[in-house]
Motif scaffolding. Structure first.
Motif, PDB file in Angstrom:
ATOM      1  N   ARG A   1       0.781  -1.263   0.107  1.00 56.69           N
ATOM      2  CA  ARG A   1      -0.079  -0.009   0.088  1.00 56.69           C
ATOM      3  C   ARG A   1       0.856   1.248  -0.013  1.00 56.69           C
ATOM      4  NH1 ARG A   1      -2.357   3.413   3.619  1.00 56.69           N
ATOM      5  NH2 ARG A   1      -4.571   4.427   3.469  1.00 56.69           N
ATOM      6  N   ASP A   2       1.815   1.232   0.811  1.00 55.19           N
ATOM      7  CA  ASP A   2       2.645   2.468   0.758  1.00 55.19           C
ATOM      8  C   ASP A   2       3.320   2.786  -0.152  1.00 55.19           C
ATOM      9  OD1 ASP A   2       1.997   2.882   3.577  1.00 55.19           O
ATOM     10  OD2 ASP A   2       3.690   1.915   4.665  1.00 55.19           O
ATOM     11  N   GLU A   3       3.741   1.791  -1.077  1.00 52.66           N
ATOM     12  CA  GLU A   3       4.620   2.032  -2.408  1.00 52.66           C
ATOM     13  C   GLU A   3       3.464   2.796  -3.396  1.00 52.66           C
ATOM     14  OE1 GLU A   3       7.062  -0.048  -5.846  1.00 52.66           O
ATOM     15  OE2 GLU A   3       6.552  -1.175  -4.011  1.00 52.66           O
ATOM     16  N   ILE A   4       2.265   2.285  -3.361  1.00 55.47           N
ATOM     17  CA  ILE A   4       1.232   2.639  -4.292  1.00 55.47           C
ATOM     18  C   ILE A   4       0.948   4.302  -3.895  1.00 55.47           C
ATOM     19  CG2 ILE A   4      -0.858   2.425  -5.353  1.00 55.47           C
ATOM     20  CD1 ILE A   4      -0.567  -0.568  -4.574  1.00 55.47           C
ATOM     21  N   LEU A   5       0.469   4.478  -2.556  1.00 55.13           N
ATOM     22  CA  LEU A   5       0.263   5.761  -2.232  1.00 55.13           C
ATOM     23  C   LEU A   5       1.346   6.827  -2.428  1.00 55.13           C
ATOM     24  CD1 LEU A   5      -1.648   5.025   1.311  1.00 55.13           C
ATOM     25  CD2 LEU A   5      -2.681   5.165  -1.231  1.00 55.13           C
ATOM     26  N   ASP A   6       2.526   6.318  -2.426  1.00 55.82           N
ATOM     27  CA  ASP A   6       3.752   7.118  -2.470  1.00 55.82           C
ATOM     28  C   ASP A   6       3.798   7.543  -4.313  1.00 55.82           C
ATOM     29  OD1 ASP A   6       6.358   8.618  -1.840  1.00 55.82           O
ATOM     30  OD2 ASP A   6       7.000   7.224  -3.243  1.00 55.82           O
ATOM     31  N   ALA A   7       3.519   6.706  -4.893  1.00 59.40           N
ATOM     32  CA  ALA A   7       3.411   6.971  -6.394  1.00 59.40           C
ATOM     33  C   ALA A   7       2.364   7.822  -6.728  1.00 59.40           C
ATOM     34  CB  ALA A   7       3.188   5.666  -7.411  1.00 59.40           C
ATOM     35  N   ILE A   8       1.157   7.615  -6.018  1.00 62.98           N
ATOM     36  CA  ILE A   8      -0.165   8.716  -6.286  1.00 62.98           C
ATOM     37  C   ILE A   8       0.473  10.191  -5.895  1.00 62.98           C
ATOM     38  CG2 ILE A   8      -2.502   9.104  -5.447  1.00 62.98           C
ATOM     39  CD1 ILE A   8      -2.800   6.121  -5.245  1.00 62.98           C
ATOM     40  N   ASP A   9       1.011  10.026  -4.400  1.00 64.19           N
ATOM     41  CA  ASP A   9       1.556  11.529  -4.294  1.00 64.19           C
ATOM     42  C   ASP A   9       2.213  12.201  -5.042  1.00 64.19           C
ATOM     43  OD1 ASP A   9       1.223  13.307  -1.909  1.00 64.19           O
ATOM     44  OD2 ASP A   9       3.293  12.955  -1.807  1.00 64.19           O
ATOM     45  N   ARG A  10       3.306  11.493  -5.711  1.00 70.30           N
ATOM     46  CA  ARG A  10       4.051  12.071  -6.494  1.00 70.30           C
ATOM     47  C   ARG A  10       3.498  12.828  -7.984  1.00 70.30           C
ATOM     48  NH1 ARG A  10       7.099   7.488  -5.724  1.00 70.30           N
ATOM     49  NH2 ARG A  10       6.906   6.888  -7.878  1.00 70.30           N
ATOM     50  N   LEU A  11       2.219  12.426  -8.139  1.00 68.67           N
ATOM     51  CA  LEU A  11       1.827  12.909  -9.581  1.00 68.67           C
ATOM     52  C   LEU A  11       1.644  14.510  -9.434  1.00 68.67           C
ATOM     53  CD1 LEU A  11      -1.354  10.384  -9.669  1.00 68.67           C
ATOM     54  CD2 LEU A  11       0.847  10.066 -11.046  1.00 68.67           C
ATOM     55  N   ARG A  12       2.309  15.161 -10.548  1.00 67.73           N
ATOM     56  CA  ARG A  12       2.027  16.497 -10.684  1.00 67.73           C
ATOM     57  C   ARG A  12       1.598  16.877 -12.171  1.00 67.73           C
ATOM     58  NH1 ARG A  12       2.916  15.704  -6.005  1.00 67.73           N
ATOM     59  NH2 ARG A  12       4.258  16.642  -4.676  1.00 67.73           N
ATOM     60  N   PRO A  13       0.924  17.976 -12.254  1.00 62.86           N
ATOM     61  CA  PRO A  13       0.438  18.457 -13.630  1.00 62.86           C
ATOM     62  C   PRO A  13       1.331  19.198 -14.305  1.00 62.86           C
ATOM     63  CG  PRO A  13      -0.444  19.757 -11.845  1.00 62.86           C
ATOM     64  CD  PRO A  13       0.389  18.753 -11.259  1.00 62.86           C
ATOM     65  N   GLY A  14       1.299  19.401 -15.765  1.00 64.70           N
ATOM     66  CA  GLY A  14       2.032  20.356 -16.456  1.00 64.70           C
ATOM     67  C   GLY A  14       2.300  19.644 -17.975  1.00 64.70           C
ATOM     68  N   GLY A  15       2.295  20.608 -18.867  1.00 65.44           N
ATOM     69  CA  GLY A  15       2.404  20.337 -20.267  1.00 65.44           C
ATOM     70  C   GLY A  15       0.999  20.197 -20.991  1.00 65.44           C
ATOM     71  N   SER A  16       1.428  19.652 -22.321  1.00 69.61           N
ATOM     72  CA  SER A  16       0.143  19.268 -23.225  1.00 69.61           C
ATOM     73  C   SER A  16      -0.561  18.114 -23.137  1.00 69.61           C
ATOM     74  CB  SER A  16       0.807  19.395 -24.673  1.00 69.61           C
ATOM     75  OG  SER A  16       1.283  20.697 -24.816  1.00 69.61           O
ATOM     76  N   THR A  17      -1.506  17.624 -23.915  1.00 69.48           N
ATOM     77  CA  THR A  17      -2.268  16.485 -23.477  1.00 69.48           C
ATOM     78  C   THR A  17      -2.145  15.442 -24.564  1.00 69.48           C
ATOM     79  OG1 THR A  17      -3.881  18.083 -22.369  1.00 69.48           O
ATOM     80  CG2 THR A  17      -4.482  15.669 -22.730  1.00 69.48           C
ATOM     81  N   ASN A  18      -1.130  14.478 -24.607  1.00 69.99           N
ATOM     82  CA  ASN A  18      -0.996  13.436 -25.484  1.00 69.99           C
ATOM     83  C   ASN A  18      -1.841  12.064 -25.161  1.00 69.99           C
ATOM     84  OD1 ASN A  18      -0.115  11.613 -27.603  1.00 69.99           O
ATOM     85  ND2 ASN A  18       1.860  12.527 -27.612  1.00 69.99           N
ATOM     86  N   LEU A  19      -3.091  12.093 -25.309  1.00 70.08           N
ATOM     87  CA  LEU A  19      -3.926  11.106 -24.837  1.00 70.08           C
ATOM     88  C   LEU A  19      -3.473   9.907 -25.454  1.00 70.08           C
ATOM     89  CD1 LEU A  19      -6.244   9.511 -23.441  1.00 70.08           C
ATOM     90  CD2 LEU A  19      -7.677  10.650 -24.854  1.00 70.08           C
ATOM     91  N   GLU A  20      -3.142   9.845 -26.973  1.00 70.89           N
ATOM     92  CA  GLU A  20      -2.740   8.776 -27.380  1.00 70.89           C
ATOM     93  C   GLU A  20      -1.634   7.694 -26.643  1.00 70.89           C
ATOM     94  OE1 GLU A  20      -0.604   7.546 -31.847  1.00 70.89           O
ATOM     95  OE2 GLU A  20      -0.939   9.484 -31.276  1.00 70.89           O
TER      96      GLU A  20
END
Length: 581
Positions: A292-311
């Motif tokens: 659980r801690d490893e997954i939550l740490d990865a979630i916490d590291r999410l940061r926004p920025g840049g354009s949007t390449n959905l493909e």
């Protein structure tokens, strides 16, 4: 597109009288005006058809969707669904944002208004640049001409949550955003539960739209599988971390939602995370939920920025899902995004075709929309459709909890593939009928038993509700003849590939003459359908915005009987919608 502001006078149509008496949705002149000229006639031209995603087809060959209007008279030998030919008189979907840029009557009534004294008015940026598709609405179909109605099942609910977001922020939702079946399917109903597979429940009652019509409700209930009995799940999250997600109601709410989900998973389920902005990247390789801690740490590291390449995000997400594939379990990609794509492939049809092969291999896609303002509802809805999953929209923390703590985990196991319904009405008692909603889920009548035709997928515990309005012939008495048609439900068992078909008569012999005497959950489905029809201004409904106060009153009474928080919230939502008229 500005709505008409309707005065509520003593002479206005009241839905209480309509429903309790089981009659009257307006005078005869109004009814005639609403049905003058069929949509089939309006669509007989030389323009290309409109495909399932609502975008123009190339005009050549047999169209895969009966909503694709064909020029010239309809050939009965082709079994084309007339009721599935949806008309439109609205502007193109790409141009659609809101009905009106104005915000009416908000932020001024601290005691009883929509917003409290300390609450700010809605952000106008959230009302701009949103993409919705106009699928039109179904005309009444003469039973003597076409007794068959065929459509794929759909468990999406995103359209309802989108409307709630708009209304709570002080604006009525764009009518192009309203898909009535998703409003109705946002609520739970009391249907028969099968031991395995799917089960049908059929009932009916007076129509609120006209005194000579009835509603028929078709309920489909999937078997309920205890969470302990499902196989291991391999979940791959594809998270939009572009600059447009830099809001608390977007990436912030995504992170909260994922945190909720982690605590609901089995220790041997795996979680992987892919992010995308200008490019894609793996943030978390497939990791057991016990870490659980490893997954939550990865979630916490999410940061926004840049354009949007959905493909790029989808390609990398599906590649990672293939690496984590569990042959003995559940394989799911979950896309969390505002739906915007401005780098790489951006067309919803091309993106959908890109994931079709993976869906056929058993990797299903759930799309979850976040945010409003430059939100692309079309892409999110169509990706879920082609990815054999479902589309939901998270507008607040309560919805995040409902979806990620309860709905998503309980329905992970797919129990029915390519599920579709065919209704055959008897032309002797039934003059005409219309299906409320499902405009972009039509299936050719002749393809009902073609098991190569893609249809809908249902997870354990899923429900689907479809509502028809039927007009009986003069002199027909339901007391003498309640059997007015038959419903066929067909699907494929995902475990052994066996195709199953069941059927049930539409028997209205014991239907209650008074709407208030019908089952409370039937009344709930009715008021939700009425709410959707009013919001999308369907002329066939015959009810205007002046019916909203009485609809709220009826919903409040139903809420007291059902003791359901979501129904309580619906009462408030209808009241707020009425304040905005």
């Amino acid at each position: 597109m500005k709505r008409t502001n309707v005065k509520k006078t003593a002479a206005a149509l009241t839905i209480v009288g309509v429903l309790l008496a089981g009659c009257g949705g307006g005078d005869d002149d109004d009814g005639e005006a609403a049905t003058e000229g069929t949509f089939d006639e309006q669509l007989v031209d030389d323009t290309p058809g409109v495909g399932r995603s609502g975008r123009p087809t190339d005009g050549g060959g047999e169209r895969a969707d009966p909503l694709d209007a064909e020029a010239g008279p309809v050939d009965d030998d082709e079994s084309t669904d007339r009721e599935a030919t949806a008309g439109t008189t609205q502007e193109p979907a790409d141009a659609v944002t809101a009905r009106s840029p104005e915000v009416v009557g908000v932020g001024t009534d601290a005691e009883g208004g929509l917003f409290g004294a300390d609450e700010p008015p809605p952000d106008p940026d959230r009302q701009r640049g949103n993409t919705f598709e106009d699928y039109g609405y179904r005309d009444f179909v003469a039973t003597s001409t076409d007794p068959l109605s065929t459509f794929a099942l759909d468990v999406d609910t995103g359209s309802y949550s989108v409307a709630r977001r708009w209304i709570e922020e002080g604006t009525l939702p764009p009518r192009e955003s309203v898909r009535p079946e998703e409003y109705v399917n946002a609520f739970d109903y009391d249907y028969d539960t099968p031991r395995s597979g799917l089960e049908l429940t059929i009932d009916g009652g007076p129509s609120p739209f006209a005194d000579d019509r009835h509603l028929v409700r078709i309920g489909v209930q999937g078997e309920i599988v205890d969470d302990r009995d499902r196989g291991p799940a391999a979940l791959t999250f594809v998270i939009d971390t572009s600059g447009s997600m830099d809001r608390d109601d977007r990436l912030g709410l995504v992170k909260d939602s994922l945190t909720i989900l982690v605590d609901e998973l089995h220790a041997d389920d795996t979680v992987a995370i892919v992010t995308y902005d200008d490019r894609s990247g793996v943030v978390l390789e497939p990791t057991e939920a016990g870490d659980r801690d490893e997954i939550l740490d990865a979630i916490d590291r999410l940061r926004p920025g840049g354009s949007t390449n959905l493909e790029a995000g989808l390609r990398e997400g599906y590649a990672l899902a293939s690496d984590a594939f569990r042959r003995d379990g559940i394989n799911r990609v979950v896309l969390a995004s505002d739906g915007v794509a401005n780098v790489g492939v951006t067309d919803p049809d091309q993106l959908a075709r890109m994931i079709r092969e993976d869906a056929d291999r058993g990797i299903n896609l759930v799309t979850v929309g976040f945010g409003m303002g430059n939100f692309d509802d079309v892409t999110m809805e169509q990706l879920a459709d082609q990815g054999d999953g479902f589309y939901a929209y998270v507008d607040n923390e309560d919805e995040a909890e409902r979806l990620f703590e309860h709905e998503l985990t309980s329905t992970l196991l797919t129990i029915a593939e390519d599920a579709k319904i065919q209704v055959e009405f008897d032309a002797e008692p039934v003059e005409s009928y219309r299906l409320i909603g499902f405009e972009n889920r039509g299936v050719l009548d002749r393809d009902f038993r073609d098991d190569d035709v893609d249809a809908g997928e249902l997870g354990a515990g899923h429900q689907v509700t479809a509502i028809y309005e039927v007009e009986l012939r003069d002199g027909v008495s339901l007391d003498d003849r309640g059997d007015i048609g038959e419903v066929h439900l067909r699907w494929e068992d995902p475990d052994d590939g066996a195709v199953i078909e069941i059927d049930e008569d539409i028997d209205l012999r014991d239907v209650d003459e008074r709407w208030s005497d019908t089952r409370p959950d039937f009344q709930l489905a009715t008021v939700v359908a009425v709410f959707a029809e009013i919001l999308r201004e369907n002329p066939h409904a015959g009810l205007g915005y002046e019916a909203l106060p009485d609809l709220s009153e009826e919903t409040e009474r139903i809420a007291e009987e059902l003791d359901d928080r979501r129904v309580d919230d619906l009462v408030v939502l209808i009241e707020r919608a009425d304040d905005l008229v």
